[in-house]
Design a protein around this motif. Structure first.
Motif, PDB file in Angstrom:
ATOM      1  N   GLN A 182      -3.148   6.551  -9.134  1.00 50.09           N
ATOM      2  CA  GLN A 182      -4.445   5.889  -9.050  1.00 50.09           C
ATOM      3  C   GLN A 182      -4.761   5.462  -7.624  1.00 50.09           C
ATOM      4  N   ALA A 183      -3.781   4.990  -6.899  1.00 45.17           N
ATOM      5  CA  ALA A 183      -4.019   4.555  -5.524  1.00 45.17           C
ATOM      6  C   ALA A 183      -4.369   5.751  -4.648  1.00 45.17           C
ATOM      7  N   ASP A 240       2.346   1.722  -3.411  1.00 47.74           N
ATOM      8  CA  ASP A 240       1.338   2.229  -4.348  1.00 47.74           C
ATOM      9  C   ASP A 240       1.078   3.714  -4.118  1.00 47.74           C
ATOM     10  N   LEU A 241       0.995   4.113  -2.849  1.00 43.07           N
ATOM     11  CA  LEU A 241       0.727   5.517  -2.563  1.00 43.07           C
ATOM     12  C   LEU A 241       1.900   6.415  -2.944  1.00 43.07           C
ATOM     13  N   ASP A 268       0.832  -1.212   0.000  1.00 43.57           N
ATOM     14  CA  ASP A 268       0.000   0.000   0.000  1.00 43.57           C
ATOM     15  C   ASP A 268       0.861   1.254   0.000  1.00 43.57           C
ATOM     16  N   GLY A 285       2.080   5.687  -7.297  1.00 46.48           N
ATOM     17  CA  GLY A 285       0.941   5.597  -8.209  1.00 46.48           C
ATOM     18  C   GLY A 285      -0.128   6.622  -7.889  1.00 46.48           C
ATOM     19  N   ALA A 315      -7.922   6.839  -5.619  1.00 44.81           N
ATOM     20  CA  ALA A 315      -8.926   5.896  -5.111  1.00 44.81           C
ATOM     21  C   ALA A 315      -9.127   6.059  -3.617  1.00 44.81           C
ATOM     22  N   ARG A 316      -8.042   6.224  -2.879  1.00 47.39           N
ATOM     23  CA  ARG A 316      -8.154   6.391  -1.436  1.00 47.39           C
ATOM     24  C   ARG A 316      -8.827   7.724  -1.099  1.00 47.39           C
TER      25      ARG A 316
END
Length: 107
Positions: free
Chosen positions: A66-67, A60-61, A57, A64, A70-71
């Protein structure tokens, strides 16, 4: 004389067996420690899996968009400029089945 030697050896054997089974570092304590080590190993495996998921996680943060998006949408309710937010609110009780009719019998 041979009887005394045999008696002393038997008493010594009993004393050693008692120490082996009930003394400090005996069989019971070893089994207890083995069970504790096994449980700790299982706990460590669970924590390792959790740490790996959290590490993924974090990665990704960090790397990315997208992450992060999304969050932000899921946890903070954020929307992009130019988007229109629609919230559908159902009437209370709309999902419930109709209540059964009351019986007409004089109970």
């Amino acid at each position: 004389m041979l009887r005394w030697v045999a008696l002393v050896l038997i008493v010594l054997l009993i004393a050693l067996q008692m120490k082996l089974w009930h003394g400090n570092g005996g069989v019971r304590e070893v089994e207890t420690l083995r069970a504790a080590v096994k449980k700790q190993g299982e706990d460590n495996d669970k924590l390792l899996q959790r740490n790996q998921a959290l590490g993924a996680d974090v990665d990704d943060l960090k790397h990315g968009e997208q992450a992060v998006e999304a969050r932000a949408r899921a946890e903070l309710g954020l929307i992009k400029p130019g988007e229109t937010f629609y919230q559908v609110v159902e009437k209370p009780g709309a999902n419930q089945a109709p209540a059964p009719a009351a019986s007409a019998g004089g109970h």
